[in-house]
Enzyme design. Structure first.
Site, PDB file in Angstrom:
ATOM      1  N   GLU A  86      -7.054   4.848   7.577  1.00 35.00           N
ATOM      2  CA  GLU A  86      -6.845   6.256   7.235  1.00 35.00           C
ATOM      3  C   GLU A  86      -8.086   6.825   6.541  1.00 35.00           C
ATOM      4  O   GLU A  86      -8.445   7.987   6.742  1.00 35.00           O
ATOM      5  CB  GLU A  86      -5.593   6.405   6.359  1.00 35.00           C
ATOM      6  CG  GLU A  86      -4.334   6.202   7.208  1.00 35.00           C
ATOM      7  CD  GLU A  86      -3.153   5.598   6.479  1.00 35.00           C
ATOM      8  OE1 GLU A  86      -3.117   5.630   5.240  1.00 35.00           O
ATOM      9  OE2 GLU A  86      -2.247   5.080   7.170  1.00 35.00           O
ATOM     10  N   GLU A 123      -5.515  -4.755  10.446  1.00 29.43           N
ATOM     11  CA  GLU A 123      -4.483  -3.737  10.654  1.00 29.43           C
ATOM     12  C   GLU A 123      -4.774  -2.963  11.941  1.00 29.43           C
ATOM     13  O   GLU A 123      -5.570  -2.016  11.926  1.00 29.43           O
ATOM     14  CB  GLU A 123      -4.460  -2.755   9.481  1.00 29.43           C
ATOM     15  CG  GLU A 123      -4.159  -3.397   8.147  1.00 29.43           C
ATOM     16  CD  GLU A 123      -3.608  -2.380   7.160  1.00 29.43           C
ATOM     17  OE1 GLU A 123      -2.499  -2.583   6.667  1.00 29.43           O
ATOM     18  OE2 GLU A 123      -4.279  -1.364   6.914  1.00 29.43           O
ATOM     19  N   LYS A 146       0.104   4.277  -0.433  1.00 35.12           N
ATOM     20  CA  LYS A 146      -0.550   5.485   0.096  1.00 35.12           C
ATOM     21  C   LYS A 146      -0.286   6.688  -0.824  1.00 35.12           C
ATOM     22  O   LYS A 146      -0.142   6.503  -2.026  1.00 35.12           O
ATOM     23  CB  LYS A 146      -0.107   5.747   1.543  1.00 35.12           C
ATOM     24  CG  LYS A 146      -0.241   4.474   2.393  1.00 35.12           C
ATOM     25  CD  LYS A 146      -0.105   4.696   3.859  1.00 35.12           C
ATOM     26  CE  LYS A 146      -0.247   3.348   4.578  1.00 35.12           C
ATOM     27  NZ  LYS A 146      -0.263   3.478   6.018  1.00 35.12           N
ATOM     28  N   ASN A 170       0.866  -1.179   0.000  1.00 35.71           N
ATOM     29  CA  ASN A 170       0.000   0.000   0.000  1.00 35.71           C
ATOM     30  C   ASN A 170       0.905   1.232   0.000  1.00 35.71           C
ATOM     31  O   ASN A 170       1.463   1.597   1.027  1.00 35.71           O
ATOM     32  CB  ASN A 170      -0.889  -0.036   1.250  1.00 35.71           C
ATOM     33  CG  ASN A 170      -1.726   1.221   1.403  1.00 35.71           C
ATOM     34  OD1 ASN A 170      -1.811   2.043   0.486  1.00 35.71           O
ATOM     35  ND2 ASN A 170      -2.352   1.381   2.558  1.00 35.71           N
ATOM     36  N   SER A 200       3.226  -1.972  10.403  1.00 37.98           N
ATOM     37  CA  SER A 200       4.678  -2.069  10.627  1.00 37.98           C
ATOM     38  C   SER A 200       5.235  -3.461  10.347  1.00 37.98           C
ATOM     39  O   SER A 200       6.167  -3.915  11.015  1.00 37.98           O
ATOM     40  CB  SER A 200       5.044  -1.601  12.036  1.00 37.98           C
ATOM     41  OG  SER A 200       4.688  -0.239  12.191  1.00 37.98           O
ATOM     42  N   HIS A 213      -9.668   1.094   4.797  1.00 37.42           N
ATOM     43  CA  HIS A 213      -8.387   1.369   5.455  1.00 37.42           C
ATOM     44  C   HIS A 213      -8.628   2.378   6.591  1.00 37.42           C
ATOM     45  O   HIS A 213      -9.432   3.302   6.437  1.00 37.42           O
ATOM     46  CB  HIS A 213      -7.369   1.914   4.441  1.00 37.42           C
ATOM     47  CG  HIS A 213      -5.994   1.952   5.021  1.00 37.42           C
ATOM     48  ND1 HIS A 213      -5.590   2.954   5.873  1.00 37.42           N
ATOM     49  CD2 HIS A 213      -4.954   1.087   4.923  1.00 37.42           C
ATOM     50  CE1 HIS A 213      -4.345   2.703   6.262  1.00 37.42           C
ATOM     51  NE2 HIS A 213      -3.929   1.579   5.697  1.00 37.42           N
ATOM     52  N   GLY A 248       2.325   2.408  10.664  1.00 36.83           N
ATOM     53  CA  GLY A 248       3.294   3.497  10.501  1.00 36.83           C
ATOM     54  C   GLY A 248       3.983   3.904  11.790  1.00 36.83           C
ATOM     55  O   GLY A 248       4.621   4.943  11.850  1.00 36.83           O
TER      56      GLY A 248
HETATM   57  P1  PGA Z   1       2.675   0.341   7.604  1.00 36.94           P
HETATM   58  O1  PGA Z   1       1.236   0.562   6.903  1.00 36.94           O
HETATM   59  O2  PGA Z   1       3.220  -0.964   7.067  1.00 36.94           O
HETATM   60  O3  PGA Z   1       3.505   1.520   7.174  1.00 36.94           O
HETATM   61  O4  PGA Z   1       2.454   0.286   9.061  1.00 36.94           O
HETATM   62  C1  PGA Z   1       0.355  -0.493   6.670  1.00 36.94           C
HETATM   63  C2  PGA Z   1      -0.931   0.025   6.073  1.00 36.94           C
HETATM   64  O5  PGA Z   1      -1.384   1.104   6.469  1.00 36.94           O
HETATM   65  O6  PGA Z   1      -1.536  -0.614   5.187  1.00 36.94           O
END
Ligand code: PGA
Length: 247
Positions: A94, A164, A11, A9, A210, A92, A170
């Protein structure tokens, strides 16, 4: 055997030239045991589709659930299908947090994806405060119930689920393999209660938050973890390739 999947992903990262370079550098990222999907910015979808190889599938990070009309700035599932997109991220954290996407709205997106023959990669996961209250299982199963459990068995089995935990996205703070496996197992049992064990055993459930080249192997070795949805570590060729090779 369930599909093993490693998805990147990206983003809202990378300018065109950087994204193209990264995409091309993954051309030989191949592990016959794993399906690889990249979710770049919508802007780059067409050019990636034109340059793709059979090792990598291209998905969109978002789409709008109405086919066509006066929705300035949006891109629909119907339009994505017309260029050959096969997967879309839905739910997601976000999008839930910054764009106020509710379980009810995500249900509409899931329906629009499936009507257009696009595989929804449905994301769920709890915040730190929900985990601290010990309510994570209730919270996650409710997200799944409200957005997916209206589907028939035939359509539900086309979905991929990504767990997630928001506190791990992140942050560099990964869920331990025990924590992740515990939730994946809960999700699978919850699906089994509704759709039966045979179908539940066929659904791929990915871990995200992460996940990187150092922890992927341990996470992916858990019986109910079928791969990963990778953010930060998917932006570096070596890390993403190493994650693909973790299986
Ligand atoms: P990350 O993001 O691996 O940077 O923690 C995962 C995601 O948001 O899909």
């Amino acid at each position: 055997m369930r599909k093993k999947i490693v998805a990147g992903n990206w983003k809202m990262n990378l300018k065109c030239e950087e994204a193209t370079r990264l995409f091309l550098s993954l051309a030989n990222a191949k592990n016959s045991a794993v399906e690889v999907i990249i979710f770049p910015s919508t802007l780059y979808l067409q050019s990636f589709l034109d340059n793709t190889n059979k090792n990598i599938q291209i998905g969109a990070q978002n789409a709008y659930p109405i086919d066509t009309g006066a929705y300035t700035g949006e891109t629909s599932f119907y339009q994505l299908k017309s260029i050959g997109i096969t997967h879309v991220l839905i739910g997601h954290s976000e999008r839930r947090a910054y764009f106020s996407e509710s379980n009810e709205f995500l249900k509409e997106k899931v329906d629009a994806a499936l009507e257009n023959n696009i595989t929804p990669v449905f994301c769920c996961g709890e915040s730190l405060s929900i985990r601290e209250q010990g309510k994570e299982k209730e919270f996650i199963t409710n997200q799944i119930k409200e957005s997916l459990f209206h589907l028939s068995s035939d359509t539900f089995q086309k979905c991929i689920i990504a767990y997630e935990p928001i506190w791990a996205i992140g942050t560099g703070k990964t869920a331990t393999s025990e924590q992740a496996e515990d939730i994946h197992k809960t999700i699978r049992s919850f699906i089994a209660e509704k759709y039966g064990d045979t179908l539940a055993q066929e659904i791929s459930i990915l871990y995200g938050g992460s996940c990187n080249e150092n922890n992927a192997k341990e996470l992916f070795s858990c019986p109910n973890i079928d791969g990963g949805l990778i953010g930060g570590a998917s932006l570096k060729t070596a890390s993403f390739k190493a994650i693909i090779d973790s299986f």
